[in-house]
Design a protein around this motif. Structure first.
Motif, PDB file in Angstrom:
ATOM      1  N   LYS A 122      15.170 -45.394 -18.695  1.00  0.00           N
ATOM      2  CA  LYS A 122      16.710 -45.389 -19.017  1.00  0.00           C
ATOM      3  C   LYS A 122      17.262 -44.131 -19.614  1.00  0.00           C
ATOM      4  O   LYS A 122      18.328 -44.078 -19.718  1.00  0.00           O
ATOM      5  CB  LYS A 122      16.825 -46.545 -19.952  1.00  0.00           C
ATOM      6  CG  LYS A 122      16.534 -46.472 -21.068  1.00  0.00           C
ATOM      7  CD  LYS A 122      17.161 -47.654 -22.030  1.00  0.00           C
ATOM      8  CE  LYS A 122      16.853 -47.306 -23.516  1.00  0.00           C
ATOM      9  NZ  LYS A 122      17.357 -48.236 -24.406  1.00  0.00           N
ATOM     10  N   ILE A 123      16.294 -43.302 -19.938  1.00  0.00           N
ATOM     11  CA  ILE A 123      16.805 -42.064 -20.434  1.00  0.00           C
ATOM     12  C   ILE A 123      16.886 -40.892 -19.593  1.00  0.00           C
ATOM     13  O   ILE A 123      15.685 -40.835 -18.807  1.00  0.00           O
ATOM     14  CB  ILE A 123      15.914 -41.654 -21.902  1.00  0.00           C
ATOM     15  CG1 ILE A 123      15.974 -42.673 -22.971  1.00  0.00           C
ATOM     16  CG2 ILE A 123      16.608 -39.996 -22.180  1.00  0.00           C
ATOM     17  CD1 ILE A 123      15.608 -42.198 -24.147  1.00  0.00           C
TER      18      ILE A 123
ATOM     19  N   LYS B 169       8.030 -46.790 -27.005  1.00  0.00           N
ATOM     20  CA  LYS B 169       8.421 -48.047 -26.890  1.00  0.00           C
ATOM     21  C   LYS B 169       9.845 -48.674 -27.521  1.00  0.00           C
ATOM     22  O   LYS B 169      10.315 -49.362 -26.921  1.00  0.00           O
ATOM     23  CB  LYS B 169       7.235 -49.124 -26.806  1.00  0.00           C
ATOM     24  CG  LYS B 169       6.899 -49.599 -28.080  1.00  0.00           C
ATOM     25  CD  LYS B 169       6.175 -50.760 -28.194  1.00  0.00           C
ATOM     26  CE  LYS B 169       5.748 -51.236 -29.357  1.00  0.00           C
ATOM     27  NZ  LYS B 169       4.252 -51.931 -29.536  1.00  0.00           N
ATOM     28  N   GLU B 170      10.049 -47.956 -28.587  1.00  0.00           N
ATOM     29  CA  GLU B 170      11.307 -48.149 -29.198  1.00  0.00           C
ATOM     30  C   GLU B 170      12.438 -47.681 -28.477  1.00  0.00           C
ATOM     31  O   GLU B 170      13.758 -47.879 -28.577  1.00  0.00           O
ATOM     32  CB  GLU B 170      11.393 -47.755 -30.595  1.00  0.00           C
ATOM     33  CG  GLU B 170      10.171 -48.410 -31.608  1.00  0.00           C
ATOM     34  CD  GLU B 170      10.149 -49.905 -31.582  1.00  0.00           C
ATOM     35  OE1 GLU B 170      11.238 -50.582 -31.450  1.00  0.00           O
ATOM     36  OE2 GLU B 170       9.166 -50.493 -31.540  1.00  0.00           O
TER      37      GLU B 170
ATOM     38  N   GLY C  31       4.554 -54.378 -23.169  1.00  0.00           N
ATOM     39  CA  GLY C  31       4.498 -53.167 -23.649  1.00  0.00           C
ATOM     40  C   GLY C  31       4.485 -51.798 -22.360  1.00  0.00           C
ATOM     41  O   GLY C  31       4.580 -50.685 -22.675  1.00  0.00           O
ATOM     42  N   TYR C  32       4.434 -52.586 -21.162  1.00  0.00           N
ATOM     43  CA  TYR C  32       4.361 -51.471 -20.301  1.00  0.00           C
ATOM     44  C   TYR C  32       5.922 -51.181 -19.968  1.00  0.00           C
ATOM     45  O   TYR C  32       6.778 -51.685 -19.952  1.00  0.00           O
ATOM     46  CB  TYR C  32       3.937 -52.153 -19.071  1.00  0.00           C
ATOM     47  CG  TYR C  32       2.359 -52.413 -18.772  1.00  0.00           C
ATOM     48  CD1 TYR C  32       1.508 -51.613 -18.708  1.00  0.00           C
ATOM     49  CD2 TYR C  32       2.123 -53.693 -19.239  1.00  0.00           C
ATOM     50  CE1 TYR C  32       0.080 -51.568 -18.754  1.00  0.00           C
ATOM     51  CE2 TYR C  32       0.374 -54.277 -19.184  1.00  0.00           C
ATOM     52  CZ  TYR C  32      -0.498 -52.845 -18.853  1.00  0.00           C
ATOM     53  OH  TYR C  32      -1.778 -53.325 -19.034  1.00  0.00           O
TER      54      TYR C  32
ATOM     55  N   ASN D  66       2.922 -37.231 -32.226  1.00  0.00           N
ATOM     56  CA  ASN D  66       3.535 -38.517 -33.122  1.00  0.00           C
ATOM     57  C   ASN D  66       4.803 -38.708 -33.139  1.00  0.00           C
ATOM     58  O   ASN D  66       5.088 -39.873 -33.598  1.00  0.00           O
ATOM     59  CB  ASN D  66       3.046 -38.054 -34.551  1.00  0.00           C
ATOM     60  CG  ASN D  66       1.476 -37.542 -34.546  1.00  0.00           C
ATOM     61  OD1 ASN D  66       0.629 -38.043 -34.245  1.00  0.00           O
ATOM     62  ND2 ASN D  66       1.120 -36.384 -35.232  1.00  0.00           N
ATOM     63  N   GLU D  67       5.741 -37.969 -32.837  1.00  0.00           N
ATOM     64  CA  GLU D  67       7.112 -38.305 -32.695  1.00  0.00           C
ATOM     65  C   GLU D  67       7.885 -37.543 -31.567  1.00  0.00           C
ATOM     66  O   GLU D  67       7.405 -36.788 -30.960  1.00  0.00           O
ATOM     67  CB  GLU D  67       7.774 -37.889 -33.895  1.00  0.00           C
ATOM     68  CG  GLU D  67       9.217 -38.158 -34.398  1.00  0.00           C
ATOM     69  CD  GLU D  67       9.768 -37.678 -35.337  1.00  0.00           C
ATOM     70  OE1 GLU D  67       8.977 -36.866 -36.366  1.00  0.00           O
ATOM     71  OE2 GLU D  67      10.893 -37.569 -35.562  1.00  0.00           O
ATOM     72  N   VAL D  68       8.769 -38.362 -30.858  1.00  0.00           N
ATOM     73  CA  VAL D  68       9.432 -37.868 -29.659  1.00  0.00           C
ATOM     74  C   VAL D  68      10.950 -37.984 -29.944  1.00  0.00           C
ATOM     75  O   VAL D  68      11.210 -38.832 -30.616  1.00  0.00           O
ATOM     76  CB  VAL D  68       9.161 -38.405 -28.523  1.00  0.00           C
ATOM     77  CG1 VAL D  68       7.622 -38.321 -28.272  1.00  0.00           C
ATOM     78  CG2 VAL D  68       9.447 -39.986 -28.490  1.00  0.00           C
TER      79      VAL D  68
END
Ligand code: NAP
Length: 315
Positions: A273-274, A253-254, A262-263, A84-86
């Motif tokens: 990018k991370i 996606k944020e 959204g791909y 649910n969260e990353v």
């Protein structure tokens, strides 16, 4: 202290399973997390005609079953949980799931794509009651009945051909007057005695009493409305929807770069990018979304994850 995995893979479709196989084979501790069905979209496909080297009678489920075996053989762990969260920015990544919180040195996002809805009245109400997004799963319910297949891409036309093994009649309803599907697939459909076409037409509404009984169509050129009523003896008609897919990327996606739809955007090495975060398979911007490209992405992502760990964690 909670375990820190070398690699956590989000999604157990062909991309995720391939990443899992390569990561585990590279002796990295590997966890694959899946929120729904292990295998992803391919388990909803009966015929896998274009995966090089596959057996002539290979099916989506049989191919996936072997991929799972290979992951297990090398020690990758597959678990069901919904993330649910990353938290991806740090050197150690954290994934907060419904069942547990997981930590890893690298994350491979292989979350795939899910069927796009037509978004017409009755579609949601009758899902599982005549409306389906999976011919392999539901074709059997329509043995000797009539079905409509909505869409004109590879999925729609291939699944229409599969449905002819069950249904009495299959009508492909497409919003243009020309199919998008590959020519070889089109030719098979055009030749098939059980397949008919309705062109320039979309579904406007689906109606019934507990199950689909009526499908309302609109001709997009003339705006003419026509209603198809299920044969009285049949009592129902199937509506199989294959109008494309949408990427399952809302979780990340944020944080990562995406295209307009959204791909996820990666480089050729599946890097986002991370640092330490990779994307593979259908959730990624690419020109061809097939099993063969998904497994390729997964392999590259796993090898790059290994390189990242060597660079970032080892002296
Ligand atoms: P797709 O290629 O995006 O085709 C979607 C189809 O649905 C198009 O014909 C589109 O019409 C139509 N459509 C979209 N929105 C609609 C709406 N709201 N109402 C009615 N129709 C709508 O999707 P796909 O067929 O699922 O294929 C997805 C990807 O998987 C593709 O890259 C495809 O090549 C691949 N694939 C490959 C195979 C194979 O090689 N064996 C099999 C399945 C899928 P327009 O044509 O007018 O846009």
């Amino acid at each position: 202290m909670e375990k820190i995995y070398d690699v956590i893979i989000i999604g157990a479709g062909p991309a995720g399973l391939s990443a899992g196989l390569y990561a585990a084979r590279g002796k990295m501790s590997t966890l694959i997390l899946e929120k729904e069905k292990v295998g992803g979209q391919i388990v909803t496909t009966e015929e896998v005609a274009n995966y090089p080297g596959s057996e002539a009678d290979a099916t989506g489920p049989s191919l996936v079953a072997r991929m799972i075996e290979q992951c297990n053989e090398f020690g990758a762990v597959i678990e069901k949980d919904t993330i649910n969260e990353v938290k991806l920015e740090g050197k150690i990544k954290e994934l907060v799931g419904a069942k547990a919180t997981y930590r890893a040195k690298t994350v491979i996002v292989a979350s795939g794509a899910s069927p796009r809805l037509m978004n017409v009245p009755g579609e949601k109400e009758f899902t599982g009651k005549g409306v389906s997004y999976c011919a392999t799963c539901d074709a059997d319910f329509f043995t000797d009945l009539e079905v409509f297949v909505i869409g004109g891409g590879d999925s729609a036309v291939e699944e229409a051909i599969h449905l002819t093994k069950f249904a009495r009649k299959v009508t492909i309803v497409h919003r243009r007057n020309e199919l998008r599907a590959a020519k070889s697939i089109q030719e098979k459909a055009f030749k098939h005695k059980k397949i008919d076409f309705i062109w320039d037409t979309t579904v406007k509404e689906i109606k019934g009493d507990g199950i689909v009984e009526t499908v309302v169509f609109e001709n997009v050129k003339t705006n003419e409305i026509t209603e198809f009523h299920a044969d009285e003896e049949d009592g129902t008609v199937g509506v199989f929807v294959f109008v494309g897919y949408i990427p399952q990327t809302s979780l990340v996606k944020e944080l990562l770069e995406t295209d307009r739809v959204g791909y996820l955007i990666t480089d050729d090495n599946m890097k986002t990018k991370i640092a330490g975060v990779f994307a593979a398979g259908d959730c990624r911007v690419k020109s061809l979304r097939q099993v063969v490209t998904a497994v390729s992405d997964g392999a590259i992502a796993a090898i790059q994850a290994e390189k990242h760990i060597a660079d970032a964690f080892e002296e």
